[in-house]
Design a protein around this motif. Structure first.
Motif, PDB file in Angstrom:
ATOM      1  N   LYS A 280      36.611  36.265  48.101  1.00 54.95           N
ATOM      2  CA  LYS A 280      37.096  35.521  46.940  1.00 54.95           C
ATOM      3  C   LYS A 280      36.254  35.794  45.712  1.00 54.95           C
ATOM      4  CE  LYS A 280      38.274  30.812  45.525  1.00 54.95           C
ATOM      5  NZ  LYS A 280      38.280  29.369  45.943  1.00 54.95           N
ATOM      6  N   ASN A 281      34.950  36.014  45.942  1.00 54.13           N
ATOM      7  CA  ASN A 281      34.015  36.293  44.846  1.00 54.13           C
ATOM      8  C   ASN A 281      33.912  37.791  44.534  1.00 54.13           C
ATOM      9  OD1 ASN A 281      33.245  33.567  44.358  1.00 54.13           O
ATOM     10  ND2 ASN A 281      31.903  33.638  46.161  1.00 54.13           N
ATOM     11  N   GLY A 282      34.817  38.563  45.102  1.00 54.87           N
ATOM     12  CA  GLY A 282      34.852  39.987  44.781  1.00 54.87           C
ATOM     13  C   GLY A 282      33.829  40.832  45.510  1.00 54.87           C
ATOM     14  N   ILE A 283      33.258  40.296  46.583  1.00 49.89           N
ATOM     15  CA  ILE A 283      32.265  41.038  47.360  1.00 49.89           C
ATOM     16  C   ILE A 283      32.968  41.692  48.543  1.00 49.89           C
ATOM     17  CG2 ILE A 283      30.146  40.885  48.718  1.00 49.89           C
ATOM     18  CD1 ILE A 283      29.452  38.357  47.102  1.00 49.89           C
ATOM     19  N   HIS A 284      32.967  42.996  48.573  1.00 53.39           N
ATOM     20  CA  HIS A 284      33.646  43.729  49.653  1.00 53.39           C
ATOM     21  C   HIS A 284      32.694  44.633  50.427  1.00 53.39           C
ATOM     22  CE1 HIS A 284      37.520  42.297  48.240  1.00 53.39           C
ATOM     23  NE2 HIS A 284      37.149  42.615  47.010  1.00 53.39           N
ATOM     24  N   LYS A 285      31.449  44.720  49.963  1.00 49.01           N
ATOM     25  CA  LYS A 285      30.422  45.502  50.643  1.00 49.01           C
ATOM     26  C   LYS A 285      29.131  44.703  50.665  1.00 49.01           C
ATOM     27  CE  LYS A 285      32.128  50.097  49.325  1.00 49.01           C
ATOM     28  NZ  LYS A 285      31.749  51.409  48.759  1.00 49.01           N
ATOM     29  N   LEU A 286      28.207  45.128  51.522  1.00 47.78           N
ATOM     30  CA  LEU A 286      26.889  44.522  51.538  1.00 47.78           C
ATOM     31  C   LEU A 286      25.921  45.379  50.743  1.00 47.78           C
ATOM     32  CD1 LEU A 286      26.369  43.282  55.213  1.00 47.78           C
ATOM     33  CD2 LEU A 286      27.164  41.987  53.229  1.00 47.78           C
TER      34      LEU A 286
END
Length: 331
Positions: free
Chosen positions: A284-290
């Motif tokens: 939801k916060n636009g985080i798709h990678k670590l």
């Protein structure tokens, strides 16, 4: 660079066998390593081949395995000098990895490059190498000097006994040699720059944007770890996600373990525990990678269970033989 007199061509280098030999202090020609034949990999049944070990000089080799052409004067065109450039660094790189707490990334990448080339050049990994790097076999060098040697692969008539021994056909053998060619021979581009395919592949693998990386180093003061005739242990099948892993013998008392997991949240959630609500909030916060800084090596010392598990994997995955500095080992 291609022409030399080396007929006896190692697919696991003498220096790596030396790091696992019974007595490395003896003269090079007399160094030995214990050789074991796997009889039943599920039951871990095996036998020692020769009680006092086999000589490294003639071990883990085939005659003219990588030879592109053989001449009347006893010389042949092959990859030996290119392999030697990788092999001459292995012992010093291994010592640096074992002794350093703050390892430079370049050292580890260079060592991994040498180790992964052992997989690519291993005759018992030909089909998996073709599956992984088949795109390389379609290229043709534009440099006239390199093209001359590359074209020798197409003109070859491979030894039928060798093909039978490796259970492959002529086309598979030639594809394999073309992949090796591109992975070890520096290619001069039309713009004058030099391209090393292996370096590009390794840097892509170790790019934290692409992969999450875990590196574990296991050492033991007393127990020995085994060396496989395949040159590695493949961890990929054990992963429940998109990724791959390798284990490499470093010395008779040390091995290193690499895991590479494709860096996206959905994939990582299969490998590590990420609660569903946390995963949803991250997306939801636009985080798709670590975000992952350069990974330091996790060290494990004198753990019998770790050594036993590694040795069991070597015994299970070896093609036919495995090797050690001692007749007695954990399994």
């Amino acid at each position: 660079m291609f022409n030399n007199k080396t007929r006896n061509q190692h697919y696991v280098s003498q220096v790596e066998q030396k790091l696992n030999c019974i007595d490395p202090s003896v003269d090079k020609k007399n160094r030995r390593i214990y050789k074991f034949e796997s009889l039943n990999r599920d039951a871990q049944e095996y036998k020692i081949c020769i009680e006092d070990g086999v000589k490294i000089e003639k071990n883990l080799t085939f005659n003219d395995l990588y030879s592109l052409e053989i001449f009347d004067d006893g010389t042949r065109d092959n990859f030996e000098k290119y392999f030697c450039k990788l092999e001459e660094k292995i012992e010093s790189l291994t010592n640096e990895v074992l002794s350093s707490n703050h390892l430079q990334k370049s050292i580890l990448l260079t060592l991994f490059n040498a180790k992964i080339m052992n997989v690519i050049r291993n005759p018992y990994c030909i089909l998996s190498t073709i599956n992984t790097y088949s795109f390389l076999s379609d290229f043709i060098p534009t440099d006239e000097y390199l093209k001359k040697y590359f074209n020798k692969i197409n003109a070859m008539n491979p030894n039928e006994n060798l093909l039978l021994e490796l259970d492959i056909n002529s086309e598979q053998y030639k594809k394999w040699l073309k992949i090796i060619f591109y992975m070890v021979v520096p290619i001069q581009l039309n713009n004058g720059k030099i391209l090393n395919f292996s370096t590009e592949v390794i840097h892509n693998i170790f790019n934290p944007e692409n992969m999450c990386i875990a590196i574990n180093l296991a050492t033991h003061d007393k127990e020995v770890c085994l060396l496989s005739d395949r040159g590695h242990v493949d961890w990929s099948a054990a992963l429940q996600c998109s990724g791959f892993g390798y284990e490499f013998n470093l010395t008779k008392n040390a091995f290193i373990h690499f895991i590479f997991i494709e860096n996206n949240l959905d994939n990582l959630s299969k490998f590590m525990h990420i609660p569903a609500d946390t995963l949803a909030n991250m997306k939801k916060n636009g985080i798709h990678k670590l975000d992952q800084p350069w990974q330091k090596i996790n060290k494990c010392e004198n753990d019998d269970g770790v050594f036993s598990s590694y040795n069991s994997r070597v015994m299970y995955q070896c093609y036919r033989y495995f090797y050690a500095a001692d007749k007695i080992f954990l399994k």
